[in-house]
Motif scaffolding. Structure first.
Motif, PDB file in Angstrom:
ATOM      1  N   SER A  60       0.818 -45.063  34.777  1.00  0.00           N
ATOM      2  CA  SER A  60      -0.460 -45.773  34.692  1.00  0.00           C
ATOM      3  C   SER A  60      -0.775 -46.415  36.036  1.00  0.00           C
ATOM      4  O   SER A  60       0.125 -46.910  36.726  1.00  0.00           O
ATOM      5  CB  SER A  60      -0.397 -46.864  33.612  1.00  0.00           C
ATOM      6  N   ARG A  61      -2.054 -46.413  36.414  1.00  0.00           N
ATOM      7  CA  ARG A  61      -2.477 -47.135  37.609  1.00  0.00           C
ATOM      8  C   ARG A  61      -3.475 -48.239  37.270  1.00  0.00           C
ATOM      9  O   ARG A  61      -4.139 -48.775  38.157  1.00  0.00           O
ATOM     10  CB  ARG A  61      -3.075 -46.192  38.659  1.00  0.00           C
ATOM     11  N   ASN A  62      -3.618 -48.551  35.989  1.00  0.00           N
ATOM     12  CA  ASN A  62      -4.531 -49.619  35.572  1.00  0.00           C
ATOM     13  C   ASN A  62      -3.776 -50.716  34.825  1.00  0.00           C
ATOM     14  O   ASN A  62      -4.202 -51.167  33.759  1.00  0.00           O
ATOM     15  CB  ASN A  62      -5.676 -49.068  34.728  1.00  0.00           C
ATOM     16  N   ALA A  63      -2.639 -51.112  35.415  1.00  0.00           N
ATOM     17  CA  ALA A  63      -1.832 -52.213  34.883  1.00  0.00           C
ATOM     18  C   ALA A  63      -1.320 -51.957  33.471  1.00  0.00           C
ATOM     19  O   ALA A  63      -1.140 -52.887  32.686  1.00  0.00           O
ATOM     20  CB  ALA A  63      -2.623 -53.518  34.932  1.00  0.00           C
ATOM     21  N   GLY A  64      -1.112 -50.675  33.136  1.00  0.00           N
ATOM     22  CA  GLY A  64      -0.534 -50.345  31.853  1.00  0.00           C
ATOM     23  C   GLY A  64      -1.509 -50.257  30.700  1.00  0.00           C
ATOM     24  O   GLY A  64      -1.101 -50.168  29.540  1.00  0.00           O
ATOM     25  N   LEU A  65      -2.801 -50.270  30.993  1.00  0.00           N
ATOM     26  CA  LEU A  65      -3.792 -50.162  29.911  1.00  0.00           C
ATOM     27  C   LEU A  65      -3.794 -48.761  29.299  1.00  0.00           C
ATOM     28  O   LEU A  65      -4.068 -48.595  28.114  1.00  0.00           O
ATOM     29  CB  LEU A  65      -5.184 -50.524  30.437  1.00  0.00           C
ATOM     30  N   SER A  66      -3.526 -47.757  30.125  1.00  0.00           N
ATOM     31  CA  SER A  66      -3.454 -46.384  29.611  1.00  0.00           C
ATOM     32  C   SER A  66      -2.428 -45.620  30.427  1.00  0.00           C
ATOM     33  O   SER A  66      -2.255 -45.881  31.627  1.00  0.00           O
ATOM     34  CB  SER A  66      -4.825 -45.693  29.689  1.00  0.00           C
ATOM     35  N   THR A  70       0.059 -37.552  34.539  1.00  0.00           N
ATOM     36  CA  THR A  70      -0.206 -37.559  35.975  1.00  0.00           C
ATOM     37  C   THR A  70      -1.129 -38.714  36.309  1.00  0.00           C
ATOM     38  O   THR A  70      -1.788 -39.286  35.437  1.00  0.00           O
ATOM     39  CB  THR A  70      -0.866 -36.237  36.436  1.00  0.00           C
ATOM     40  N   VAL A  71      -1.196 -39.037  37.602  1.00  0.00           N
ATOM     41  CA  VAL A  71      -2.107 -40.063  38.079  1.00  0.00           C
ATOM     42  C   VAL A  71      -2.830 -39.504  39.311  1.00  0.00           C
ATOM     43  O   VAL A  71      -2.241 -38.746  40.092  1.00  0.00           O
ATOM     44  CB  VAL A  71      -1.350 -41.369  38.420  1.00  0.00           C
ATOM     45  N   VAL A  72      -4.108 -39.849  39.474  1.00  0.00           N
ATOM     46  CA  VAL A  72      -4.940 -39.273  40.538  1.00  0.00           C
ATOM     47  C   VAL A  72      -5.335 -40.356  41.535  1.00  0.00           C
ATOM     48  O   VAL A  72      -5.748 -41.454  41.155  1.00  0.00           O
ATOM     49  CB  VAL A  72      -6.203 -38.614  39.945  1.00  0.00           C
ATOM     50  N   PHE A  73      -5.218 -40.011  42.820  1.00  0.00           N
ATOM     51  CA  PHE A  73      -5.676 -40.860  43.912  1.00  0.00           C
ATOM     52  C   PHE A  73      -6.730 -40.089  44.700  1.00  0.00           C
ATOM     53  O   PHE A  73      -6.740 -38.856  44.710  1.00  0.00           O
ATOM     54  CB  PHE A  73      -4.516 -41.248  44.831  1.00  0.00           C
ATOM     55  N   ASP A  74      -7.636 -40.833  45.376  1.00  0.00           N
ATOM     56  CA  ASP A  74      -8.677 -40.171  46.160  1.00  0.00           C
ATOM     57  C   ASP A  74      -8.932 -40.926  47.458  1.00  0.00           C
ATOM     58  O   ASP A  74      -8.183 -41.843  47.822  1.00  0.00           O
ATOM     59  CB  ASP A  74      -9.961 -40.002  45.344  1.00  0.00           C
ATOM     60  N   CYS A  75     -10.011 -40.551  48.158  1.00  0.00           N
ATOM     61  CA  CYS A  75     -10.292 -41.118  49.483  1.00  0.00           C
ATOM     62  C   CYS A  75     -10.470 -42.629  49.443  1.00  0.00           C
ATOM     63  O   CYS A  75     -10.139 -43.324  50.417  1.00  0.00           O
ATOM     64  CB  CYS A  75     -11.549 -40.467  50.060  1.00  0.00           C
ATOM     65  N   ALA A  76     -10.987 -43.151  48.358  1.00  0.00           N
ATOM     66  CA  ALA A  76     -11.203 -44.596  48.254  1.00  0.00           C
ATOM     67  C   ALA A  76      -9.891 -45.369  48.247  1.00  0.00           C
ATOM     68  O   ALA A  76      -9.877 -46.580  48.491  1.00  0.00           O
ATOM     69  CB  ALA A  76     -12.011 -44.915  47.005  1.00  0.00           C
ATOM     70  N   ASP A  77      -8.778 -44.681  47.986  1.00  0.00           N
ATOM     71  CA  ASP A  77      -7.481 -45.344  47.914  1.00  0.00           C
ATOM     72  C   ASP A  77      -6.714 -45.321  49.233  1.00  0.00           C
ATOM     73  O   ASP A  77      -5.666 -45.967  49.348  1.00  0.00           O
ATOM     74  CB  ASP A  77      -6.606 -44.687  46.832  1.00  0.00           C
ATOM     75  N   VAL A  78      -7.208 -44.563  50.211  1.00  0.00           N
ATOM     76  CA  VAL A  78      -6.464 -44.378  51.456  1.00  0.00           C
ATOM     77  C   VAL A  78      -6.278 -45.714  52.175  1.00  0.00           C
ATOM     78  O   VAL A  78      -7.217 -46.505  52.316  1.00  0.00           O
ATOM     79  CB  VAL A  78      -7.178 -43.370  52.374  1.00  0.00           C
ATOM     80  N   GLY A  79      -5.055 -45.944  52.632  1.00  0.00           N
ATOM     81  CA  GLY A  79      -4.741 -47.163  53.357  1.00  0.00           C
ATOM     82  C   GLY A  79      -4.345 -48.317  52.472  1.00  0.00           C
ATOM     83  O   GLY A  79      -3.867 -49.349  52.970  1.00  0.00           O
ATOM     84  N   ASP A  80      -4.530 -48.173  51.180  1.00  0.00           N
ATOM     85  CA  ASP A  80      -4.177 -49.247  50.248  1.00  0.00           C
ATOM     86  C   ASP A  80      -2.780 -49.011  49.669  1.00  0.00           C
ATOM     87  O   ASP A  80      -2.345 -47.871  49.503  1.00  0.00           O
ATOM     88  CB  ASP A  80      -5.184 -49.323  49.093  1.00  0.00           C
ATOM     89  N   THR A  81      -2.108 -50.102  49.364  1.00  0.00           N
ATOM     90  CA  THR A  81      -0.849 -50.037  48.633  1.00  0.00           C
ATOM     91  C   THR A  81      -1.127 -50.415  47.186  1.00  0.00           C
ATOM     92  O   THR A  81      -1.532 -51.540  46.897  1.00  0.00           O
ATOM     93  CB  THR A  81       0.195 -50.982  49.240  1.00  0.00           C
ATOM     94  N   LEU A  82      -0.959 -49.460  46.295  1.00  0.00           N
ATOM     95  CA  LEU A  82      -1.329 -49.624  44.894  1.00  0.00           C
ATOM     96  C   LEU A  82      -0.088 -49.761  44.020  1.00  0.00           C
ATOM     97  O   LEU A  82       0.964 -49.179  44.317  1.00  0.00           O
ATOM     98  CB  LEU A  82      -2.154 -48.421  44.430  1.00  0.00           C
ATOM     99  N   ASP A  83      -0.227 -50.513  42.951  1.00  0.00           N
ATOM    100  CA  ASP A  83       0.845 -50.651  41.970  1.00  0.00           C
ATOM    101  C   ASP A  83       0.615 -49.676  40.820  1.00  0.00           C
ATOM    102  O   ASP A  83      -0.466 -49.665  40.219  1.00  0.00           O
ATOM    103  CB  ASP A  83       0.887 -52.072  41.418  1.00  0.00           C
ATOM    104  N   VAL A  84       1.619 -48.861  40.539  1.00  0.00           N
ATOM    105  CA  VAL A  84       1.579 -47.998  39.363  1.00  0.00           C
ATOM    106  C   VAL A  84       2.759 -48.348  38.470  1.00  0.00           C
ATOM    107  O   VAL A  84       3.772 -48.885  38.933  1.00  0.00           O
ATOM    108  CB  VAL A  84       1.606 -46.501  39.732  1.00  0.00           C
ATOM    109  N   VAL A  85       2.601 -48.053  37.186  1.00  0.00           N
ATOM    110  CA  VAL A  85       3.647 -48.350  36.198  1.00  0.00           C
ATOM    111  C   VAL A  85       4.191 -47.028  35.666  1.00  0.00           C
ATOM    112  O   VAL A  85       3.428 -46.199  35.161  1.00  0.00           O
ATOM    113  CB  VAL A  85       3.100 -49.207  35.041  1.00  0.00           C
ATOM    114  N   LEU A  86       5.490 -46.831  35.813  1.00  0.00           N
ATOM    115  CA  LEU A  86       6.157 -45.648  35.264  1.00  0.00           C
ATOM    116  C   LEU A  86       6.803 -46.023  33.937  1.00  0.00           C
ATOM    117  O   LEU A  86       7.541 -47.009  33.854  1.00  0.00           O
ATOM    118  CB  LEU A  86       7.217 -45.130  36.234  1.00  0.00           C
ATOM    119  N   ARG A  87       6.521 -45.230  32.904  1.00  0.00           N
ATOM    120  CA  ARG A  87       7.089 -45.501  31.571  1.00  0.00           C
ATOM    121  C   ARG A  87       7.922 -44.301  31.128  1.00  0.00           C
ATOM    122  O   ARG A  87       7.519 -43.141  31.267  1.00  0.00           O
ATOM    123  CB  ARG A  87       5.979 -45.765  30.565  1.00  0.00           C
ATOM    124  N   LEU A  88       9.091 -44.615  30.565  1.00  0.00           N
ATOM    125  CA  LEU A  88       9.969 -43.590  30.001  1.00  0.00           C
ATOM    126  C   LEU A  88      10.154 -43.875  28.514  1.00  0.00           C
ATOM    127  O   LEU A  88      10.527 -44.980  28.128  1.00  0.00           O
ATOM    128  CB  LEU A  88      11.327 -43.606  30.711  1.00  0.00           C
TER     129      LEU A  88
END
Length: 211
Positions: A60-66, A70-88
């Protein structure tokens, strides 16, 4: 005395232990030539395990809401450090999760194609082209073609023009372009030459022979 009694007992075997999470703390992701990066959830794992069996990974890249596979990144994300949540999740619906920091990068240089070599004459050069060049209006040369370019994200085009035409009306105009994207990647410089040719439309009349 040998007396024996029996009683049937139903035993439920339960796995209520959550998986053990081992995630990448930092991950770098590069966009493709379409300006996106679709990353599988498993990419962020670094050896997570379960005491019984694993059902699958989601991210998830929306703080675990969904969560998705897979997760998708695009041009608007370049240069940013983003938090993603991995669930097992294990085979018995127990789950655990951890956070991963993702740095999104654009490493693809723009690609540029100049117009082909062109030719003009000195009359056109002196009457309409040169005055505009001296004024800094390089768009006067667009009649000879324009640069074609592509990049996966946004771009800026820089054009420089040099000209050297002698007093006889012969010379060359050189147009040079560099395409730079929003993240500092540059194309190799590309150039077009416009050949300026003098016009020899004069004639010499000789007097008649004198007997």
């Amino acid at each position: 005395c040998g007396n024996v009694s029996e009683q049937a007992v139903i035993v439920d075997v339960v796995d209520d232990i959550t998986p053990t999470m081992i995630c990448d703390e930092w991950t770098q992701v590069s966009l493709n030539n379409l300006g996106i990066a679709e990353v599988n959830a498993l990419t962020f794992d670094d050896g997570s395990y379960d005491n019984c069996c694993i059902d699958g990974f989601t991210v998830s890249r929306n703080a675990g809401l969904s969560f998705n596979e897979t997760v998708v990144f695009d041009c608007a994300d370049v240069g940013d450090t983003l938090d993603v949540v991995l669930r097992l999740k294990d085979c018995f619906t127990n789950f655990n999760q951890c956070n991963v920091k993702v740095l999104v990068e654009d490493k693809i240089n723009p690609v540029a194609f100049p117009p082909t070599t062109q030719t003009s004459n000195c009359q056109i050069y002196y009457s309409s082209i040169l005055p505009e060049l001296e004024f800094g209006n390089y768009s006067i040369l667009d009649q000879f073609g324009t640069i074609q370019y592509y990049d996966n994200c946004g771009t800026e085009v820089t054009e420089t023009v040099d000209w050297a035409v002698n007093t006889c009306g012969d010379g060359i105009i050189t147009r040079t372009w560099i395409v730079t994207d929003d993240y500092g990647n540059q194309s190799p410089s590309v150039s077009q030459q416009i050949h300026i040719e003098s016009i020899s439309d004069w004639q010499v009349d000789f007097p008649q022979d004198v007997a």
